[in-house]
Design a protein around this motif. Structure first.
Motif, PDB file in Angstrom:
ATOM      1  N   VAL A 140      38.321  26.449  71.237  1.00 16.19           N
ATOM      2  CA  VAL A 140      37.613  25.408  71.953  1.00 16.19           C
ATOM      3  C   VAL A 140      37.425  24.331  70.871  1.00 16.19           C
ATOM      4  N   ALA A 141      37.433  23.117  71.532  1.00 18.13           N
ATOM      5  CA  ALA A 141      37.057  21.850  70.960  1.00 18.13           C
ATOM      6  C   ALA A 141      35.746  22.122  69.811  1.00 18.13           C
ATOM      7  N   GLY A 142      34.853  22.729  70.310  1.00 16.82           N
ATOM      8  CA  GLY A 142      33.727  23.055  69.555  1.00 16.82           C
ATOM      9  C   GLY A 142      33.753  23.678  68.095  1.00 16.82           C
ATOM     10  N   LEU A 143      34.850  24.183  67.999  1.00 11.98           N
ATOM     11  CA  LEU A 143      35.204  24.871  66.595  1.00 11.98           C
ATOM     12  C   LEU A 143      35.101  23.648  65.565  1.00 11.98           C
ATOM     13  N   LYS A 144      35.234  22.521  65.839  1.00 16.39           N
ATOM     14  CA  LYS A 144      35.544  21.550  64.734  1.00 16.39           C
ATOM     15  C   LYS A 144      34.133  20.893  64.204  1.00 16.39           C
ATOM     16  N   THR A 145      33.024  21.383  65.005  1.00 14.08           N
ATOM     17  CA  THR A 145      31.893  20.594  64.479  1.00 14.08           C
ATOM     18  C   THR A 145      30.793  21.726  64.293  1.00 14.08           C
ATOM     19  N   ILE A 146      31.124  23.037  64.670  1.00 17.76           N
ATOM     20  CA  ILE A 146      30.136  24.182  64.506  1.00 17.76           C
ATOM     21  C   ILE A 146      29.668  24.355  63.046  1.00 17.76           C
ATOM     22  N   HIS A 147      28.613  24.620  62.412  1.00 22.33           N
ATOM     23  CA  HIS A 147      28.284  24.838  61.014  1.00 22.33           C
ATOM     24  C   HIS A 147      28.760  23.758  60.365  1.00 22.33           C
ATOM     25  N   GLY A 148      28.532  22.402  60.971  1.00 22.50           N
ATOM     26  CA  GLY A 148      28.739  21.121  60.195  1.00 22.50           C
ATOM     27  C   GLY A 148      30.298  20.877  59.836  1.00 22.50           C
ATOM     28  N   GLY A 149      31.291  21.729  60.555  1.00 17.45           N
ATOM     29  CA  GLY A 149      32.646  21.563  60.489  1.00 17.45           C
ATOM     30  C   GLY A 149      33.128  22.447  59.203  1.00 17.45           C
ATOM     31  N   THR A 150      32.358  23.166  58.516  1.00 19.87           N
ATOM     32  CA  THR A 150      32.736  24.006  57.504  1.00 19.87           C
ATOM     33  C   THR A 150      33.879  25.196  57.914  1.00 19.87           C
ATOM     34  N   LEU A 151      33.253  25.753  59.082  1.00 20.86           N
ATOM     35  CA  LEU A 151      34.059  26.809  59.589  1.00 20.86           C
ATOM     36  C   LEU A 151      35.341  26.362  60.040  1.00 20.86           C
ATOM     37  N   TYR A 152      35.694  25.206  60.702  1.00 20.81           N
ATOM     38  CA  TYR A 152      36.953  24.434  61.065  1.00 20.81           C
ATOM     39  C   TYR A 152      37.700  24.399  59.678  1.00 20.81           C
ATOM     40  N   GLU A 153      37.205  23.963  58.662  1.00 23.20           N
ATOM     41  CA  GLU A 153      37.876  23.597  57.355  1.00 23.20           C
ATOM     42  C   GLU A 153      38.401  25.024  56.855  1.00 23.20           C
ATOM     43  N   ASP A 154      37.440  26.090  56.657  1.00 26.48           N
ATOM     44  CA  ASP A 154      37.634  27.457  56.128  1.00 26.48           C
ATOM     45  C   ASP A 154      38.808  28.049  57.021  1.00 26.48           C
ATOM     46  N   ILE A 155      38.797  27.884  58.292  1.00 27.81           N
ATOM     47  CA  ILE A 155      40.080  28.590  58.816  1.00 27.81           C
ATOM     48  C   ILE A 155      41.206  27.747  58.737  1.00 27.81           C
ATOM     49  N   LEU A 156      41.234  26.440  58.645  1.00 27.09           N
ATOM     50  CA  LEU A 156      42.411  25.635  58.445  1.00 27.09           C
ATOM     51  C   LEU A 156      42.887  26.203  57.204  1.00 27.09           C
ATOM     52  N   ASP A 157      42.182  26.317  55.999  1.00 22.22           N
ATOM     53  CA  ASP A 157      42.341  26.754  54.542  1.00 22.22           C
ATOM     54  C   ASP A 157      43.013  28.180  54.568  1.00 22.22           C
TER      55      ASP A 157
END
Length: 377
Positions: A140-157
């Motif tokens: 979902v789109a909310g993945l980009k902003t939850i936890h200040g965006g850190t989760l999104y970046e962690d998953i991407l990495d």
């Protein structure tokens, strides 16, 4: 400039896929329509797995005899490969979307504080064990902003697996691609050898040559009266006279104050089809021309599931499968895009061709006779 590979033998052969968190089959069905072969799928929901098997063989392009109903934490790559009759080097792509409720507005955005959120790392584990040529991770789109965006970046990495994969992340509003529903989703696409998959350009919209596909289009040829229609999963709820009166008085797009669902506007895409809760299973939107909630089949129409696709189960089991799915037509368009940019294919099936393969008669042809009929499709 995006790095792409030259056409190879993979353009001329069936591309093998494994499916994780398969649900009611949106990704599986779409990728199958684009020419991928789903060797095996898995989901914790036995009803979803039975749906995949139930529809196997109904169309030449879709054959799905193997579906493992199990908790992903208890499934290994060996299990998936065995059921697929494949070896790890023979897997071209892994597709799937870990449960999104932990990251969505409707799930109160608990993220990794919700056990469902931790399943994203099980997806990564399977990728590490199989090492496919490519993968698709949907959420979902909310993945980009939850936890200040850190989760999104962690998953991407983490999904790069230390540089093995080049990962593209794209946000898509599916209505911009001819789906009769507003639905925002994120797709991580990983490929080996430095291949970067570009974003798909929008094809439909207010200021574009192709207008949005609408609720009226999604519902055409489907009888308003579901009783005795003979269409699978086209069974609605019985409403009290009080609810019927309230729904009758709603304007298009207006929300009912009691049930908190919206009346669909026939000239616009649908509101997002949602799942609801484990306790009640969720509710559909209000039908634009009848004072009732839409049926699961009508919701499936907004999601671009064909009428031949039968969902196993009743009530909330079907609603959950429909609401959790990636729209099959969007999945097919994305699969075609990936075939070209990740696997070097030189031909690409069009929107109309994919819709025809899927059997989406309601999205084909002129809208001159677009009325919802009293006849079964």
């Amino acid at each position: 400039m995006f790095n792409e590979i030259a056409p190879t033998d993979s353009c001329d052969r069936t591309l093998n896929a494994l499916s994780l968190f398969s649900g009611g089959g949106g990704l599986d069905l779409g990728f199958s329509a684009a020419g991928f072969k789903i060797g095996c799928s898995t989901d914790i929901d036995a009803f979803s797995c039975q749906t995949l098997i139930l529809n196997s063989g109904k169309k030449d392009f879709y054959s799905h005899a193997h579906s493992i109903p199990a908790d992903i934490r208890k499934v290994t790559a060996t299990d998936l490969l065995k059921e697929s009759h494949l070896r790890d080097r023979e897997v071209d792509i892994v597709i799937g979307g870990p449960p999104c409720q932990a990251f969505s507005i409707f799930g109160r955005r608990k993220g990794l504080g919700d056990p469902r959120g931790n399943l994203v790392w099980e997806y990564e584990r399977i990728i590490r064990e199989v090492m496919p040529r490519a993968f698709v991770f949907e959420n979902v789109a909310g993945l980009k902003t939850i936890h200040g965006g850190t989760l999104y970046e962690d998953i991407l990495d983490e999904l790069t697996l230390g540089g093995v994969y080049t990962v593209s992340a794209h946000s898509y509003q599916v209505a911009d691609y001819g789906i009769p529903q507003f639905r925002d989703r994120i797709f991580f696409i990983g490929t080996k050898n430095g291949i970067k998959v570009p974003e798909m350009a929008p094809t439909h919209g207010v200021a574009m040559e192709n207008p949005y596909r609408t609720v009226k289009e999604a519902l055409r040829y489907l009888p308003i009266s579901w009783e005795g229609s003979g269409v699978s999963n086209h069974i609605g709820r019985k409403h009290s006279a009080r609810i019927i009166e309230r729904y009758s008085n709603l304007e298009f797009g207006e929300r009912d104050p009691k049930t908190r669902i919206n009346k669909l506007n026939p000239e616009r895409p649908s509101f997002t089809i949602i799942v609801g809760s484990d306790q009640g299973g969720g509710k559909g939107h209000v039908h634009p021309f009848a004072p009732r909630e839409v049926t699961p089949r009508e919701s499936a129409r907004m999601q671009t599931f064909p009428d031949w696709w039968t969902f196993h189960g009743t009530g909330r089991h079907v609603i959950r499968q429909v609401g959790n799915a990636v729209p099959p037509l969007f999945a097919a368009l994305l699969a075609e895009h990936i075939r070209v940019h990740a696997f070097g294919a030189t031909n690409r099936k069009s929107y109309d061709t994919l819709a025809a393969i899927l059997g989406l008669n309601y999205l084909l042809g002129s809208m001159a006779n677009s009325e919802i009929t009293g006849k079964a499709a």
